[in-house]
Scaffold this active site. Sequence first.
Site, mmCIF file in Angstrom:
data_model
loop_
_atom_site.group_PDB
_atom_site.id
_atom_site.type_symbol
_atom_site.label_atom_id
_atom_site.label_comp_id
_atom_site.label_asym_id
_atom_site.label_seq_id
_atom_site.Cartn_x
_atom_site.Cartn_y
_atom_site.Cartn_z
ATOM 1 N N LYS A 58 46.010 -15.733 -12.037
ATOM 2 C CA LYS A 58 45.913 -16.678 -13.147
ATOM 3 C C LYS A 58 44.584 -17.412 -13.046
ATOM 4 C CE LYS A 58 46.677 -21.128 -14.486
ATOM 5 N NZ LYS A 58 45.655 -21.131 -15.491
ATOM 6 N N GLY A 108 41.887 -25.116 -5.897
ATOM 7 C CA GLY A 108 41.844 -26.085 -6.989
ATOM 8 C C GLY A 108 41.897 -27.487 -6.442
ATOM 9 N N SER A 109 42.415 -28.382 -7.257
ATOM 10 C CA SER A 109 42.378 -29.799 -6.899
ATOM 11 C C SER A 109 43.491 -30.153 -5.913
ATOM 12 C CB SER A 109 42.522 -30.637 -8.164
ATOM 13 O OG SER A 109 43.781 -30.376 -8.744
ATOM 14 N N THR A 110 43.298 -31.234 -5.210
ATOM 15 C CA THR A 110 44.302 -31.691 -4.246
ATOM 16 C C THR A 110 45.625 -32.076 -4.924
ATOM 17 O OG1 THR A 110 42.600 -32.288 -2.654
ATOM 18 C CG2 THR A 110 44.732 -33.388 -2.406
ATOM 19 N N GLY A 158 47.378 -28.945 -5.732
ATOM 20 C CA GLY A 158 47.720 -28.307 -4.456
ATOM 21 C C GLY A 158 48.982 -28.902 -3.835
ATOM 22 N N GLU A 171 43.202 -24.084 -0.866
ATOM 23 C CA GLU A 171 41.810 -24.517 -0.698
ATOM 24 C C GLU A 171 41.593 -25.610 -1.730
ATOM 25 O OE1 GLU A 171 40.107 -23.453 1.719
ATOM 26 O OE2 GLU A 171 41.021 -21.538 2.233
ATOM 27 N N CYS A 198 33.138 -27.243 -4.093
ATOM 28 C CA CYS A 198 34.096 -28.022 -3.299
ATOM 29 C C CYS A 198 33.514 -28.541 -1.991
ATOM 30 C CB CYS A 198 35.317 -27.171 -3.024
ATOM 31 S SG CYS A 198 34.877 -25.561 -2.347
ATOM 32 N N GLU A 248 36.505 -37.472 -4.830
ATOM 33 C CA GLU A 248 35.722 -36.312 -5.252
ATOM 34 C C GLU A 248 35.333 -36.488 -6.721
ATOM 35 O OE1 GLU A 248 37.726 -32.459 -5.872
ATOM 36 O OE2 GLU A 248 36.142 -31.599 -4.632
HETATM 37 P P1 NAP Z 1 42.958 -27.652 -10.891
HETATM 38 O O1 NAP Z 1 43.074 -28.514 -12.061
HETATM 39 O O2 NAP Z 1 43.735 -27.981 -9.679
HETATM 40 O O3 NAP Z 1 43.332 -26.173 -11.387
HETATM 41 C C1 NAP Z 1 43.221 -25.045 -10.552
HETATM 42 C C2 NAP Z 1 44.087 -23.943 -11.110
HETATM 43 O O4 NAP Z 1 45.455 -24.311 -11.026
HETATM 44 C C3 NAP Z 1 43.837 -23.636 -12.571
HETATM 45 O O5 NAP Z 1 44.011 -22.251 -12.775
HETATM 46 C C4 NAP Z 1 44.924 -24.423 -13.248
HETATM 47 O O6 NAP Z 1 45.245 -23.959 -14.531
HETATM 48 C C5 NAP Z 1 46.070 -24.193 -12.303
HETATM 49 N N1 NAP Z 1 47.143 -25.186 -12.358
HETATM 50 C C6 NAP Z 1 47.129 -26.428 -12.897
HETATM 51 N N2 NAP Z 1 48.329 -27.021 -12.703
HETATM 52 C C7 NAP Z 1 49.103 -26.156 -12.024
HETATM 53 C C8 NAP Z 1 50.429 -26.200 -11.499
HETATM 54 N N3 NAP Z 1 51.197 -27.284 -11.617
HETATM 55 N N4 NAP Z 1 50.898 -25.123 -10.839
HETATM 56 C C9 NAP Z 1 50.129 -24.030 -10.671
HETATM 57 N N5 NAP Z 1 48.872 -23.920 -11.142
HETATM 58 C C10 NAP Z 1 48.353 -24.980 -11.801
HETATM 59 O O7 NAP Z 1 41.449 -27.529 -10.395
HETATM 60 P P2 NAP Z 1 40.184 -27.263 -11.328
HETATM 61 O O8 NAP Z 1 40.005 -28.475 -12.159
HETATM 62 O O9 NAP Z 1 40.280 -25.954 -11.981
HETATM 63 O O10 NAP Z 1 39.033 -27.107 -10.221
HETATM 64 C C11 NAP Z 1 38.394 -28.166 -9.593
HETATM 65 C C12 NAP Z 1 39.004 -28.469 -8.238
HETATM 66 O O11 NAP Z 1 39.016 -27.312 -7.417
HETATM 67 C C13 NAP Z 1 38.215 -29.486 -7.441
HETATM 68 O O12 NAP Z 1 39.073 -30.454 -6.896
HETATM 69 C C14 NAP Z 1 37.581 -28.690 -6.332
HETATM 70 O O13 NAP Z 1 37.280 -29.390 -5.166
HETATM 71 C C15 NAP Z 1 38.578 -27.646 -6.097
HETATM 72 N N6 NAP Z 1 37.959 -26.495 -5.439
HETATM 73 C C16 NAP Z 1 38.240 -26.241 -4.130
HETATM 74 C C17 NAP Z 1 37.642 -25.175 -3.482
HETATM 75 C C18 NAP Z 1 37.939 -24.857 -2.045
HETATM 76 O O14 NAP Z 1 37.735 -23.721 -1.633
HETATM 77 N N7 NAP Z 1 38.435 -25.765 -1.250
HETATM 78 C C19 NAP Z 1 36.761 -24.366 -4.175
HETATM 79 C C20 NAP Z 1 36.478 -24.661 -5.494
HETATM 80 C C21 NAP Z 1 37.102 -25.728 -6.121
HETATM 81 P P3 NAP Z 1 44.583 -24.628 -15.847
HETATM 82 O O15 NAP Z 1 43.114 -24.479 -15.717
HETATM 83 O O16 NAP Z 1 45.176 -23.811 -16.931
HETATM 84 O O17 NAP Z 1 45.015 -26.057 -15.845
#
Ligand code: NAP
Length: 504
Positions: free
Chosen positions: A197, A249-251, A254, A271, A305, A407
């Site tokens: 996804k 994705g985001s904490t 997560g 992650e 990230c 962040e």
């Molecule tokens: P996000 O809002 O957490 O979304 C990540 C993914 O999860 C998206 O595909 C999102 O779908 C999906 N999602 C949202 N709610 C969900 C739920 N309840 N259950 C399952 N999946 C769900 O993060 P983002 O805004 O895309 O990315 C930015 C974040 O990613 C930042 O916090 C960044 O630090 C982190 N990040 C971490 C790393 C690492 O390796 N540690 C690397 C890159 C980024 P939708 O887009 O459709 O909402």
Amino acid sequence: MSTLNLENSPRTVRTELDIPYRHVDTHFIGGQWVQAHASERADVVDPATGQVWGSVPRGNDDDLNAAVAAAKDAFDAGAWSGLEAAERAQYLNRIADEIEARADILSWTNSLENGSPVAETAGAAANAAGIFRYFATLAHVIDEEDVRPAPRGGFSSTVKRDPVGVCALIAPWNFPINLVVIKLAPALLAGCTVVIKPASPTPVSIRIVMDAIAAAGVPAGMVNMVTGSGQMGDKLVRHPDVAKVAFTGSTPVGRKIAAACGELLRPVTLELGGKSSAVILPDVDVEVLRANLVRSCLRNTGQTCYISTRLIVPTSRYEEIVQLVAEEISGAAQGDPLAEATVFGPCATESQYNTVLEYIDSAKAEGARCVTGGEPADLAGELGQGFFVKPTVFADVTPDMRIAREEIFGPVISMIKYDDSSGVEEAIAIANNTEFGLGGIVFTADEEAGRAVAEKIDSGSVGVNFFASNHAAPFGGRHDSGMGVEYGPEGLHAYLSYKSIHHR
Ligand code: NAP
Ligand code: MG
């Protein structure tokens, strides 16, 4: 700040390129593009212009169930998991070739989706191919016979490494290709099948990866992809036929996924976010700092990230380094992500743009000193409608300010002072005073001193005078930055299930 002359911009040329997927109504299921059940659609927006340039289906329960069923049927049929890992590795190498053959279109599509400059995305295909090729070298970890005599004698155990089953791979928008491939390559080598996804802002470049997989001859059903909302992501996580979840994705998201997987006793790799620090020692070589600053501290317009967006600077050299950082950041070109000279693009989404500006306001209200940037970038023409924030440097940031703790995920650097008259301990304490633990850097002319400080930083990865990720070394976060690791043999183990067969 230098901005780009639009008349010389390749934007017109490249946006007219034949991007194969602009308005689509399909998901990738069972080895082919399958018409979505859902009629609801989601727009794809170019953040550099604010213009809609594509649309994809918002998957519903039927779409999701079809994708998981295809992955489960393919797993249960055993054709993939029944191969030697060395045979699967050959497919991984073929996928790498097919991805590299699509490098330009992958780069431009990625840049149009999330505004990452082409200078960044031009390397995406080579990087993805490198990940597949690296994991292909680990086939022996799975295939090698592993017989362990019991220490007290009498029998032995053969340790088997089975694939865990159907894996849900959920990715964010900042590196939409890499952050899928980092999961997909080890999952496929392990013998798993997957449902991907992608994040809602970046649903297109991953389609080109699906084409590469199909062209590599990977059997149908091994790799499936559905587009849809976070709510659909939640259903995927909880789907009864999913055996393992890998999420970047985001904490906050997560935590929800970890809670769901806890209840289901489902293995999960997370992650998550970060707030990493660059600890600058008093003997820093300023030219090394200058050369590594953007990539280590604001890579991808601050949307990476692990970057070290907090600079922890010795009092004895504070003003000099503040000036250097401001000069370097304000001198880097911001503009059209499709232009090769661009260093900083827009924020990837309008909501991210608003979040970044809100953080900038909070810093001003809390008394930080804005040295450069601190406002939307005023670009001409169609870029004037894009989500650009000027790369921003705040000095006199104290560790309790919001911009020092949370962040931001945008082009904002926070410079924090430490008293170096009694050594580097205060800097290490400031760096470790965070709920996160993902990246970090130490800048110093003394490599050994840098290693010693790196050892004391409570984080999953730390660089000395630069930062990079190494496909062969584990990458992952401590504390609120996640659970488990990706890359390296350690990253492969997350997709394996062990079985010990005891025999005399
Ligand atoms: P996000 O809002 O957490 O979304 C990540 C993914 O999860 C998206 O595909 C999102 O779908 C999906 N999602 C949202 N709610 C969900 C739920 N309840 N259950 C399952 N999946 C769900 O993060 P983002 O805004 O895309 O990315 C930015 C974040 O990613 C930042 O916090 C960044 O630090 C982190 N990040 C971490 C790393 C690492 O390796 N540690 C690397 C890159 C980024 P939708 O887009 O459709 O909402
Ligand atoms: Mg999000």
